[in-house]
Scaffold this motif. Structure first.
Motif, PDB file in Angstrom:
ATOM      1  N   VAL A   1      -0.671   8.861  -9.464  1.00 46.38           N
ATOM      2  CA  VAL A   1      -0.845   8.080  -8.232  1.00 46.38           C
ATOM      3  C   VAL A   1      -1.360   6.687  -8.598  1.00 46.38           C
ATOM      4  CG1 VAL A   1      -2.202   7.947  -6.096  1.00 46.38           C
ATOM      5  CG2 VAL A   1      -1.247  10.137  -6.841  1.00 46.38           C
ATOM      6  N   LEU A   2      -0.854   5.672  -7.901  1.00 45.92           N
ATOM      7  CA  LEU A   2      -1.308   4.295  -8.142  1.00 45.92           C
ATOM      8  C   LEU A   2      -2.822   4.198  -7.994  1.00 45.92           C
ATOM      9  CD1 LEU A   2       1.302   2.329  -5.966  1.00 45.92           C
ATOM     10  CD2 LEU A   2       1.217   2.389  -8.463  1.00 45.92           C
ATOM     11  N   THR A   3      -3.484   3.542  -8.946  1.00 47.79           N
ATOM     12  CA  THR A   3      -4.921   3.293  -8.806  1.00 47.79           C
ATOM     13  C   THR A   3      -5.122   2.186  -7.756  1.00 47.79           C
ATOM     14  OG1 THR A   3      -4.905   1.535 -10.430  1.00 47.79           O
ATOM     15  CG2 THR A   3      -5.285   3.779 -11.264  1.00 47.79           C
ATOM     16  N   PHE A   4      -6.387   1.961  -7.372  1.00 47.30           N
ATOM     17  CA  PHE A   4      -6.667   0.865  -6.436  1.00 47.30           C
ATOM     18  C   PHE A   4      -6.146  -0.456  -7.007  1.00 47.30           C
ATOM     19  CE2 PHE A   4     -10.628   2.609  -3.999  1.00 47.30           C
ATOM     20  CZ  PHE A   4      -9.931   3.768  -3.721  1.00 47.30           C
ATOM     21  N   GLU A   5      -6.484  -0.703  -8.291  1.00 45.98           N
ATOM     22  CA  GLU A   5      -6.108  -1.997  -8.896  1.00 45.98           C
ATOM     23  C   GLU A   5      -4.584  -2.150  -8.925  1.00 45.98           C
ATOM     24  OE1 GLU A   5      -8.416   0.042 -10.101  1.00 45.98           O
ATOM     25  OE2 GLU A   5     -10.165  -1.220  -9.642  1.00 45.98           O
ATOM     26  N   GLU A   6      -3.890  -1.058  -9.244  1.00 44.46           N
ATOM     27  CA  GLU A   6      -2.417  -1.134  -9.283  1.00 44.46           C
ATOM     28  C   GLU A   6      -1.855  -1.402  -7.882  1.00 44.46           C
ATOM     29  OE1 GLU A   6      -1.502   1.838 -13.082  1.00 44.46           O
ATOM     30  OE2 GLU A   6      -1.776   2.695 -11.087  1.00 44.46           O
TER      31      GLU A   6
ATOM     32  N   THR B   1       5.737   4.072  -2.431  1.00 45.83           N
ATOM     33  CA  THR B   1       5.167   5.424  -2.369  1.00 45.83           C
ATOM     34  C   THR B   1       3.912   5.475  -3.242  1.00 45.83           C
ATOM     35  OG1 THR B   1       6.426   6.269  -4.246  1.00 45.83           O
ATOM     36  CG2 THR B   1       7.485   6.407  -2.081  1.00 45.83           C
ATOM     37  N   CYS B   2       3.114   6.533  -3.047  1.00 38.92           N
ATOM     38  CA  CYS B   2       1.841   6.565  -3.767  1.00 38.92           C
ATOM     39  C   CYS B   2       2.040   6.774  -5.265  1.00 38.92           C
ATOM     40  CB  CYS B   2       0.925   7.628  -3.185  1.00 38.92           C
ATOM     41  SG  CYS B   2       1.590   9.275  -3.303  1.00 38.92           S
ATOM     42  N   ASP B   3       3.219   7.250  -5.676  1.00 36.99           N
ATOM     43  CA  ASP B   3       3.471   7.381  -7.109  1.00 36.99           C
ATOM     44  C   ASP B   3       4.291   6.206  -7.643  1.00 36.99           C
ATOM     45  OD1 ASP B   3       5.663   8.229  -5.669  1.00 36.99           O
ATOM     46  OD2 ASP B   3       6.210   9.830  -7.053  1.00 36.99           O
ATOM     47  N   GLY B   4       4.223   5.100  -6.919  1.00 36.44           N
ATOM     48  CA  GLY B   4       4.767   3.867  -7.469  1.00 36.44           C
ATOM     49  C   GLY B   4       6.282   3.760  -7.451  1.00 36.44           C
ATOM     50  N   LYS B   5       6.899   4.263  -6.398  1.00 30.86           N
ATOM     51  CA  LYS B   5       8.344   4.062  -6.229  1.00 30.86           C
ATOM     52  C   LYS B   5       8.553   3.066  -5.098  1.00 30.86           C
ATOM     53  CE  LYS B   5       9.707   7.889  -8.660  1.00 30.86           C
ATOM     54  NZ  LYS B   5       8.401   8.458  -8.989  1.00 30.86           N
ATOM     55  N   LEU B   6       9.409   2.101  -5.313  1.00 31.61           N
ATOM     56  CA  LEU B   6       9.776   1.190  -4.223  1.00 31.61           C
ATOM     57  C   LEU B   6      11.019   1.741  -3.548  1.00 31.61           C
ATOM     58  CD1 LEU B   6       9.329  -2.447  -5.577  1.00 31.61           C
ATOM     59  CD2 LEU B   6       8.126  -1.381  -3.670  1.00 31.61           C
ATOM     60  N   ARG B   7      10.939   1.876  -2.224  1.00 31.75           N
ATOM     61  CA  ARG B   7      12.081   2.405  -1.454  1.00 31.75           C
ATOM     62  C   ARG B   7      12.569   1.318  -0.507  1.00 31.75           C
ATOM     63  NH1 ARG B   7      12.829   8.302  -0.918  1.00 31.75           N
ATOM     64  NH2 ARG B   7      14.071   7.648   0.846  1.00 31.75           N
ATOM     65  N   PRO B   8      13.820   0.902  -0.665  1.00 35.47           N
ATOM     66  CA  PRO B   8      14.325  -0.153   0.220  1.00 35.47           C
ATOM     67  C   PRO B   8      14.660   0.334   1.614  1.00 35.47           C
ATOM     68  CG  PRO B   8      16.001   0.477  -1.392  1.00 35.47           C
ATOM     69  CD  PRO B   8      14.775   1.255  -1.735  1.00 35.47           C
TER      70      PRO B   8
ATOM     71  N   PRO C   1       7.276   0.520 -15.507  1.00 34.63           N
ATOM     72  CA  PRO C   1       7.213  -0.810 -16.145  1.00 34.63           C
ATOM     73  C   PRO C   1       5.837  -1.462 -16.003  1.00 34.63           C
ATOM     74  CG  PRO C   1       8.706  -0.827 -14.225  1.00 34.63           C
ATOM     75  CD  PRO C   1       8.340   0.603 -14.494  1.00 34.63           C
ATOM     76  N   MET C   2       5.164  -1.235 -14.869  1.00 33.56           N
ATOM     77  CA  MET C   2       3.843  -1.850 -14.706  1.00 33.56           C
ATOM     78  C   MET C   2       2.888  -1.303 -15.757  1.00 33.56           C
ATOM     79  SD  MET C   2       1.447  -2.216 -11.342  1.00 33.56           S
ATOM     80  CE  MET C   2       1.595  -0.530 -10.877  1.00 33.56           C
ATOM     81  N   ARG C   3       2.902   0.021 -15.947  1.00 32.99           N
ATOM     82  CA  ARG C   3       1.977   0.613 -16.932  1.00 32.99           C
ATOM     83  C   ARG C   3       2.402   0.297 -18.366  1.00 32.99           C
ATOM     84  NH1 ARG C   3      -0.078   6.287 -14.101  1.00 32.99           N
ATOM     85  NH2 ARG C   3      -1.190   5.212 -12.426  1.00 32.99           N
ATOM     86  N   ALA C   4       3.665  -0.089 -18.532  1.00 32.13           N
ATOM     87  CA  ALA C   4       4.128  -0.466 -19.881  1.00 32.13           C
ATOM     88  C   ALA C   4       3.828  -1.935 -20.164  1.00 32.13           C
ATOM     89  CB  ALA C   4       5.613  -0.183 -20.010  1.00 32.13           C
ATOM     90  N   GLY C   5       3.165  -2.627 -19.211  1.00 27.84           N
ATOM     91  CA  GLY C   5       2.714  -3.993 -19.495  1.00 27.84           C
ATOM     92  C   GLY C   5       3.560  -5.096 -18.895  1.00 27.84           C
ATOM     93  N   ALA C   6       4.388  -4.784 -17.914  1.00 26.48           N
ATOM     94  CA  ALA C   6       5.222  -5.838 -17.308  1.00 26.48           C
ATOM     95  C   ALA C   6       4.345  -6.962 -16.745  1.00 26.48           C
ATOM     96  CB  ALA C   6       6.085  -5.243 -16.197  1.00 26.48           C
TER      97      ALA C   6
END
Ligand code: SAM
Ligand code: SF4
Length: 326
Positions: A41-46, A264-271, A284-289
């Motif tokens: 789940v996305l952290t607050f900071e994410e 979504t709370c697990d970091g999926k963007l839904r159009p 990608p965010m956790r991989a340093g994008a």
């Protein structure tokens, strides 16, 4: 952000948890739902980072949703952080209201302007049957707490279920009218089938309108009145009361002015709510994008936004609404 169909994206719905203290038959059937592991789940900071990036691309309105968002630990801190993001001018929350007695005042102080509350019935037994929990008294307390906390707008959302809640329309209208709350009726979206609900329980907004008109007289359309979404609004004759109808299935213009993107709370963007398309931005965010790379990710997702939902043609049983956030 604008998609290839001319939809201008200014509204991000952010689901902050897939967990819920209720089990609504149309959303999360059964007791066997497995929650996402916490690290997924996305952290607050994410969450704040992604909302900031969206804001830099023109998003000005955010709605916090779930699951039940008020079950997330330290939810008020999370929400305050979103409210403080530059460019976010309008912050709303969708909730089942069970935990509002505890949180309403703090949420208002944290910057939440509007609250949408799910309320399908005022009948305690039916409420318990449809939500799997005997929580109607807490919900009614929660609605009062929201009124007392002074939110700018409180909407009640009632999902239409043929054979289940048409006898509740008048009571819900009275309840909302007495409190100055906006009541909206929402067509059931085909995301799940359960023992309680099936296709036969679908009721169109036209059917609901007719049923209401039998009791209250012909409703007066207000085509000029709009909120941020696809609802159409009507005045009830001889009452100073407006009600809304959201017809995802039967309103053929439903998607025309769509301005939404979902996270979504697990970091999926839904159009699109009614399409299976979703894109993983967490990895990608956790991989340093970089911020620029994430901005481009948003733009690419918006570019894939469909012209309209495919609920009608592409029935998606078992895609649980709780995982999307409504
Ligand atoms: N737990 C909060 C609540 O109940 O308001 C927020 C999340 S809930 C998924 C958001 C909205 O989606 C609620 O108003 C709920 O009634 C609606 N919803 C869930 N499943 C639905 C379905 N199958 N069809 C139409 N609306 C649905
Ligand atoms: Fe929970 Fe809201 Fe879904 Fe009901 S509609 S199960 S309260 S997330």
């Amino acid at each position: 952000m604008e998609d290839r169909h001319g939809h201008r994206i200014s509204y991000l719905r952010v689901s902050i948890t897939d967990r819920c203290n209720e089990r609504c038959a149309y959303c999360m059937p059964g007791e066997l739902h497995e929650w996402l592991p916490r690290e997924g789940v996305l952290t607050f900071e994410e969450t704040w980072r992604l909302v900031s990036i969206a804001a830099s691309l023109g998003v000005s309105k955010v709605r916090i949703t779930g699951g039940e968002p008020l079950t997330r630990r330290d939810v008020v801190d999370l929400v305050r952080g979103v409210a403080n993001i530059d460019g976010i001018h309008d912050l709303g929350l969708s909730t089942n209201a069970t935990l509002l007695p505890k949180f309403a005042r703090d949420l208002r102080e944290a910057g939440v302007r509007s609250v949408n509350i799910s309320l399908d019935t005022l009948d305690r037994q039916f409420y318990a049957r449809i939500t799997g929990r005997d929580f109607l008294p807490q919900v009614l307390d929660g609605i009062q707490s929201a009124i007392d906390a002074g939110f700018e707008q409180i909407k009640l959302n009632c999902v239409l279920m043929r054979g289940h809640n048409e006898d509740q329309f008048a009571a819900l209208i009275e309840f909302a009218g007495e409190r100055g709350l906006m009541l909206r009726f929402i067509e059931l979206m085909p995301v799940t089938t359960t023992e309680v609900l099936s296709d036969e329980n679908f009721m169109s907004i036209l059917h609901a309108r007719r049923a209401i008109e039998k009791e209250f007289g012909e409703l007066i359309p207000e085509p000029g009145f709009r909120t941020n979404g696809p609802a159409s609004y009507y005045q009830i004759p001889n009452r100073n009361q407006r009600i809304g109808f959201i017809g995802a299935l039967t309103n053929l213009h439903f998607c025309e002015d769509c301005n939404k993107l979902r996270l979504t709370c697990d970091g999926k963007l839904r159009p699109c709510l009614g399409s299976a398309l979703e894109f993983d931005i967490l990895t990608p965010m956790r991989a340093g994008a970089s911020d620029d790379e994430l901005r481009q990710f948003f733009l690419d997702v918006v570019d894939r936004k469909p012209l309209q939902h495919d609920f009608r043609d592409n029935y998606q049983p078992n895609r649980r609404m709780i995982a999307i956030g409504g």
